[in-house]
Design a protein around this motif. Structure first.
Motif, PDB file in Angstrom:
ATOM      1  N   LEU A  53       0.831  -1.195   0.000  1.00 49.59           N
ATOM      2  CA  LEU A  53       0.000   0.000   0.000  1.00 49.59           C
ATOM      3  C   LEU A  53       0.872   1.254   0.000  1.00 49.59           C
ATOM      4  O   LEU A  53       1.786   1.393   0.819  1.00 49.59           O
ATOM      5  CB  LEU A  53      -0.915   0.032   1.223  1.00 49.59           C
ATOM      6  N   VAL A  54       0.544   2.155  -0.907  1.00 46.51           N
ATOM      7  CA  VAL A  54       1.232   3.439  -0.992  1.00 46.51           C
ATOM      8  C   VAL A  54       0.180   4.495  -1.293  1.00 46.51           C
ATOM      9  O   VAL A  54      -0.552   4.389  -2.278  1.00 46.51           O
ATOM     10  CB  VAL A  54       2.299   3.446  -2.112  1.00 46.51           C
ATOM     11  N   ALA A  55       0.092   5.494  -0.440  1.00 44.49           N
ATOM     12  CA  ALA A  55      -0.860   6.579  -0.668  1.00 44.49           C
ATOM     13  C   ALA A  55      -0.267   7.567  -1.661  1.00 44.49           C
ATOM     14  O   ALA A  55       0.903   7.930  -1.571  1.00 44.49           O
ATOM     15  CB  ALA A  55      -1.188   7.269   0.646  1.00 44.49           C
ATOM     16  N   ARG A  56      -1.096   7.968  -2.615  1.00 39.71           N
ATOM     17  CA  ARG A  56      -0.699   9.006  -3.568  1.00 39.71           C
ATOM     18  C   ARG A  56      -1.069  10.364  -2.996  1.00 39.71           C
ATOM     19  O   ARG A  56      -1.818  10.465  -2.023  1.00 39.71           O
ATOM     20  CB  ARG A  56      -1.402   8.790  -4.898  1.00 39.71           C
ATOM     21  N   SER A  57      -0.606  11.407  -3.603  1.00 45.82           N
ATOM     22  CA  SER A  57      -0.831  12.755  -3.071  1.00 45.82           C
ATOM     23  C   SER A  57      -2.303  13.144  -3.021  1.00 45.82           C
ATOM     24  O   SER A  57      -2.711  13.943  -2.181  1.00 45.82           O
ATOM     25  CB  SER A  57      -0.046  13.789  -3.878  1.00 45.82           C
ATOM     26  N   ASN A  58      -3.132  12.569  -3.888  1.00 44.96           N
ATOM     27  CA  ASN A  58      -4.557  12.915  -3.888  1.00 44.96           C
ATOM     28  C   ASN A  58      -5.415  11.947  -3.071  1.00 44.96           C
ATOM     29  O   ASN A  58      -6.631  12.081  -3.028  1.00 44.96           O
ATOM     30  CB  ASN A  58      -5.084  13.027  -5.324  1.00 44.96           C
ATOM     31  N   ASP A  59      -4.796  10.964  -2.426  1.00 44.94           N
ATOM     32  CA  ASP A  59      -5.521  10.051  -1.545  1.00 44.94           C
ATOM     33  C   ASP A  59      -5.655  10.679  -0.167  1.00 44.94           C
ATOM     34  O   ASP A  59      -4.879  11.564   0.208  1.00 44.94           O
ATOM     35  CB  ASP A  59      -4.767   8.720  -1.408  1.00 44.94           C
ATOM     36  N   LEU A  60      -6.633  10.221   0.583  1.00 42.32           N
ATOM     37  CA  LEU A  60      -6.813  10.680   1.964  1.00 42.32           C
ATOM     38  C   LEU A  60      -6.286   9.624   2.924  1.00 42.32           C
ATOM     39  O   LEU A  60      -6.469   8.428   2.696  1.00 42.32           O
ATOM     40  CB  LEU A  60      -8.291  10.909   2.275  1.00 42.32           C
ATOM     41  N   ILE A  61      -5.672  10.076   3.992  1.00 50.36           N
ATOM     42  CA  ILE A  61      -5.273   9.178   5.071  1.00 50.36           C
ATOM     43  C   ILE A  61      -6.005   9.633   6.324  1.00 50.36           C
ATOM     44  O   ILE A  61      -5.939  10.804   6.707  1.00 50.36           O
ATOM     45  CB  ILE A  61      -3.751   9.195   5.302  1.00 50.36           C
ATOM     46  N   VAL A  62      -6.742   8.713   6.918  1.00 47.91           N
ATOM     47  CA  VAL A  62      -7.520   8.984   8.123  1.00 47.91           C
ATOM     48  C   VAL A  62      -6.893   8.224   9.284  1.00 47.91           C
ATOM     49  O   VAL A  62      -6.733   7.006   9.213  1.00 47.91           O
ATOM     50  CB  VAL A  62      -8.998   8.547   7.932  1.00 47.91           C
ATOM     51  N   HIS A  63      -6.541   8.948  10.321  1.00 48.24           N
ATOM     52  CA  HIS A  63      -6.045   8.317  11.546  1.00 48.24           C
ATOM     53  C   HIS A  63      -7.239   8.047  12.444  1.00 48.24           C
ATOM     54  O   HIS A  63      -8.001   8.955  12.759  1.00 48.24           O
ATOM     55  CB  HIS A  63      -5.037   9.219  12.255  1.00 48.24           C
ATOM     56  N   LYS A  64      -7.399   6.790  12.835  1.00 45.47           N
ATOM     57  CA  LYS A  64      -8.521   6.411  13.689  1.00 45.47           C
ATOM     58  C   LYS A  64      -8.000   5.743  14.957  1.00 45.47           C
ATOM     59  O   LYS A  64      -6.845   5.331  15.013  1.00 45.47           O
ATOM     60  CB  LYS A  64      -9.506   5.511  12.946  1.00 45.47           C
ATOM     61  N   GLY A  65      -8.866   5.667  15.951  1.00 43.80           N
ATOM     62  CA  GLY A  65      -8.440   5.087  17.219  1.00 43.80           C
ATOM     63  C   GLY A  65      -7.495   5.996  17.973  1.00 43.80           C
ATOM     64  O   GLY A  65      -6.666   5.527  18.741  1.00 43.80           O
ATOM     65  N   VAL A  66      -7.628   7.286  17.761  1.00 42.46           N
ATOM     66  CA  VAL A  66      -6.709   8.248  18.372  1.00 42.46           C
ATOM     67  C   VAL A  66      -7.084   8.626  19.805  1.00 42.46           C
ATOM     68  O   VAL A  66      -6.246   9.118  20.544  1.00 42.46           O
ATOM     69  CB  VAL A  66      -6.570   9.534  17.522  1.00 42.46           C
ATOM     70  N   ALA A  67      -8.336   8.400  20.164  1.00 43.52           N
ATOM     71  CA  ALA A  67      -8.781   8.731  21.525  1.00 43.52           C
ATOM     72  C   ALA A  67      -8.504   7.541  22.442  1.00 43.52           C
ATOM     73  O   ALA A  67      -8.829   6.402  22.108  1.00 43.52           O
ATOM     74  CB  ALA A  67     -10.263   9.073  21.529  1.00 43.52           C
ATOM     75  N   ARG A  68      -7.929   7.789  23.572  1.00 48.29           N
ATOM     76  CA  ARG A  68      -7.547   6.742  24.516  1.00 48.29           C
ATOM     77  C   ARG A  68      -8.729   5.863  24.913  1.00 48.29           C
ATOM     78  O   ARG A  68      -8.598   4.655  25.038  1.00 48.29           O
ATOM     79  CB  ARG A  68      -6.923   7.369  25.777  1.00 48.29           C
ATOM     80  N   ASP A  69      -9.902   6.458  25.099  1.00 50.54           N
ATOM     81  CA  ASP A  69     -11.042   5.736  25.654  1.00 50.54           C
ATOM     82  C   ASP A  69     -12.078   5.289  24.631  1.00 50.54           C
ATOM     83  O   ASP A  69     -13.169   4.890  24.998  1.00 50.54           O
ATOM     84  CB  ASP A  69     -11.718   6.595  26.728  1.00 50.54           C
ATOM     85  N   ALA A  70     -11.752   5.352  23.342  1.00 51.57           N
ATOM     86  CA  ALA A  70     -12.687   4.910  22.300  1.00 51.57           C
ATOM     87  C   ALA A  70     -12.019   3.817  21.472  1.00 51.57           C
ATOM     88  O   ALA A  70     -10.835   3.918  21.144  1.00 51.57           O
ATOM     89  CB  ALA A  70     -13.084   6.083  21.404  1.00 51.57           C
ATOM     90  N   ASP A  71     -12.784   2.774  21.152  1.00 50.12           N
ATOM     91  CA  ASP A  71     -12.219   1.682  20.362  1.00 50.12           C
ATOM     92  C   ASP A  71     -11.607   2.161  19.058  1.00 50.12           C
ATOM     93  O   ASP A  71     -10.539   1.731  18.675  1.00 50.12           O
ATOM     94  CB  ASP A  71     -13.276   0.615  20.073  1.00 50.12           C
ATOM     95  N   GLY A  72     -12.332   3.029  18.370  1.00 50.99           N
ATOM     96  CA  GLY A  72     -11.819   3.558  17.115  1.00 50.99           C
ATOM     97  C   GLY A  72     -11.832   2.562  15.978  1.00 50.99           C
ATOM     98  O   GLY A  72     -11.024   2.661  15.059  1.00 50.99           O
ATOM     99  N   TYR A  73     -12.756   1.616  16.001  1.00 55.03           N
ATOM    100  CA  TYR A  73     -12.824   0.645  14.915  1.00 55.03           C
ATOM    101  C   TYR A  73     -13.248   1.291  13.598  1.00 55.03           C
ATOM    102  O   TYR A  73     -12.758   0.952  12.539  1.00 55.03           O
ATOM    103  CB  TYR A  73     -13.797  -0.485  15.241  1.00 55.03           C
ATOM    104  N   SER A  74     -14.176   2.214  13.667  1.00 56.14           N
ATOM    105  CA  SER A  74     -14.745   2.810  12.462  1.00 56.14           C
ATOM    106  C   SER A  74     -13.921   3.994  11.964  1.00 56.14           C
ATOM    107  O   SER A  74     -13.471   4.833  12.736  1.00 56.14           O
ATOM    108  CB  SER A  74     -16.168   3.302  12.750  1.00 56.14           C
ATOM    109  N   ALA A  75     -13.784   4.066  10.649  1.00 58.93           N
ATOM    110  CA  ALA A  75     -13.120   5.215  10.027  1.00 58.93           C
ATOM    111  C   ALA A  75     -13.929   6.488  10.211  1.00 58.93           C
ATOM    112  O   ALA A  75     -13.420   7.582   9.994  1.00 58.93           O
ATOM    113  CB  ALA A  75     -12.910   4.951   8.540  1.00 58.93           C
ATOM    114  N   PHE A  76     -15.179   6.350  10.643  1.00 56.31           N
ATOM    115  CA  PHE A  76     -16.044   7.508  10.831  1.00 56.31           C
ATOM    116  C   PHE A  76     -16.096   7.973  12.290  1.00 56.31           C
ATOM    117  O   PHE A  76     -16.633   9.030  12.572  1.00 56.31           O
ATOM    118  CB  PHE A  76     -17.466   7.181  10.341  1.00 56.31           C
ATOM    119  N   GLN A  77     -15.551   7.193  13.207  1.00 57.94           N
ATOM    120  CA  GLN A  77     -15.643   7.518  14.635  1.00 57.94           C
ATOM    121  C   GLN A  77     -14.595   8.555  15.019  1.00 57.94           C
ATOM    122  O   GLN A  77     -13.393   8.294  14.988  1.00 57.94           O
ATOM    123  CB  GLN A  77     -15.459   6.256  15.484  1.00 57.94           C
TER     124      GLN A  77
END
Length: 145
Positions: free
Chosen positions: A42-66
């Motif tokens: 996997l390699v992200a191109r400049s026009n792709d989006l990268i979403v960091h998930k699971g960043v909150a200590r107390d949330a599972d962060g399974y969903s890319a929308f959470q």
């Protein structure tokens, strides 16, 4: 012409999902670590989006929308439908697909591009998401829509 969104677990060291913090998972994907990087090939191109998930200590962060703002970002770009693929079927893939539906996107799950932690869980997840109105497709079918 499709927008590609990569999600990365981006957990703080004290994330609640880690066994040492009372969770069910070994330490993985700590923010800024090698383990949180996109895995080859996997390699992200400049026009792709990268979403960091699971960043909150107390949330599972399974969903890319959470807690990511992804739904609003997609709407601002005029996106109406999404296709979900990845790992793990019964956790992140399931949660992302269901949350995309809740956010009122048309959703397809690319069944040939998912993998489960426990392969026995796959059929139940596919049944659940199909009942939620998510279309189950092979990636070749998605590309030809």
């Amino acid at each position: 012409g499709n927008l590609i969104i990569f999600t990365q677990d981006w957990h703080p060291a004290d994330h609640k999902s880690f066994k040492e913090n009372g969770g069910q998972w070994p330490v993985h994907c700590e923010a800024e670590s090698h383990g949180a990087e996109l895995m080859p090939p996997l390699v992200a191109r400049s026009n792709d989006l990268i979403v960091h998930k699971g960043v909150a200590r107390d949330a599972d962060g399974y969903s890319a929308f959470q807690l990511t703002g992804l739904a609003n970002q997609l709407r601002s770009l005029g996106v109406e439908s999404v296709a979900v693929s990845g790992i793990a079927t019964e956790y992140c893939v399931r949660a992302t697909a269901l949350d995309a539906t809740k956010a009122q996107f048309k959703v397809a799950l690319l069944t040939d591009l998912i993998r489960a932690v426990d392969s026995k869980a796959t059929s139940a997840v596919l049944k659940e998401v199909a009942e939620a109105g998510i279309e189950l497709l092979n990636s070749n079918a998605w590309l030809n829509i």
